[in-house]
Design a protein around this motif. Structure first.
Motif, PDB file in Angstrom:
ATOM      1  N   ARG A  11       0.813  -1.220   0.000  1.00  0.00           N
ATOM      2  CA  ARG A  11       0.000   0.000   0.000  1.00  0.00           C
ATOM      3  C   ARG A  11       0.848   1.273   0.000  1.00  0.00           C
ATOM      4  N   ASP A  12       2.074   1.195   0.528  1.00  0.00           N
ATOM      5  CA  ASP A  12       2.951   2.365   0.589  1.00  0.00           C
ATOM      6  C   ASP A  12       3.551   2.714  -0.771  1.00  0.00           C
ATOM      7  N   GLU A  16      -2.563   4.632  -6.326  1.00  0.00           N
ATOM      8  CA  GLU A  16      -3.977   4.544  -5.971  1.00  0.00           C
ATOM      9  C   GLU A  16      -4.857   5.072  -7.097  1.00  0.00           C
ATOM     10  N   ALA A  88      -2.716  -5.663   0.128  1.00  0.00           N
ATOM     11  CA  ALA A  88      -2.235  -4.309   0.433  1.00  0.00           C
ATOM     12  C   ALA A  88      -1.287  -4.280   1.631  1.00  0.00           C
ATOM     13  N   ASP A  89      -1.455  -5.213   2.567  1.00  0.00           N
ATOM     14  CA  ASP A  89      -0.607  -5.235   3.756  1.00  0.00           C
ATOM     15  C   ASP A  89       0.641  -6.103   3.611  1.00  0.00           C
ATOM     16  N   VAL A 109      -3.088  -4.540  -6.433  1.00  0.00           N
ATOM     17  CA  VAL A 109      -3.056  -4.594  -4.973  1.00  0.00           C
ATOM     18  C   VAL A 109      -4.504  -4.696  -4.487  1.00  0.00           C
ATOM     19  N   GLU A 111      -7.354  -5.250  -1.270  1.00  0.00           N
ATOM     20  CA  GLU A 111      -7.660  -5.121   0.156  1.00  0.00           C
ATOM     21  C   GLU A 111      -9.123  -5.484   0.355  1.00  0.00           C
ATOM     22  N   VAL A 116      -7.445  -1.898  -4.856  1.00  0.00           N
ATOM     23  CA  VAL A 116      -7.207  -0.578  -4.268  1.00  0.00           C
ATOM     24  C   VAL A 116      -6.046   0.157  -4.929  1.00  0.00           C
TER      25      VAL A 116
END
Length: 144
Positions: A11-12, A16, A88-89, A109, A111, A116
């Motif tokens: 996610r980082d 998006e 995502a994690d 990705v 979630e 996401v």
């Protein structure tokens, strides 16, 4: 890629606001979306809003146009393949591993069962040290 592990999560690093093309949309629609968005790939989502695959501009050219198929009748879902994704994690090393293992340059990705974002080579170029990026590129483009 155990050397130089990173604390970052998918996610980082992901981009998006990614848009999907519907699995029943034509390749003309998909190619127009790519042009409008300035991208070379689109995730393919079903009516259930679930990820079905990914389609690239190269897929459209090689697997449709060059194969003599009609861009106005062939759907994105017909070319959907390579359902490789990352949570995502997940840590960035897991994302890199999946991209390398499957030789993909873009990784959706997910979630909670929803798309996401997407990780691309350009996203990685912003985040990885040059040596790690070079190692990644070598592995993704290497033949099995």
């Amino acid at each position: 890629m155990a050397a130089g592990r990173t604390e970052k999560r998918a996610r980082d690093v992901m981009h998006e606001g990614v848009q999907c093309v519907g699995e029943h949309e034509t390749l003309r629609t998909a190619s127009q979306m790519m042009s409008d968005l300035g991208v070379g790939a689109l995730p393919i989502c079903g009516e259930d809003d679930q990820l079905k695959g990914i389609i690239t501009d190269r897929d459209i050219v090689v697997r449709c146009c060059a194969a003599g198929k009609d861009i106005d009748r062939t759907t994105a879902g017909e070319l959907a393949r390579g359902l490789v994704w990352v949570d995502a994690d997940a840590d960035l090393d897991e994302a890199l591993f999946r991209m390398e293992k499957h030789h993909v340059k873009r990784l959706p990705v997910i979630e909670e069962h929803r798309l996401v974002g997407i990780i691309s080579e350009s996203d990685l170029a912003k985040e990885l040290p040059d040596t790690k990026l070079a190692e990644f590129v070598h592995r993704v483009y290497a033949l099995d």
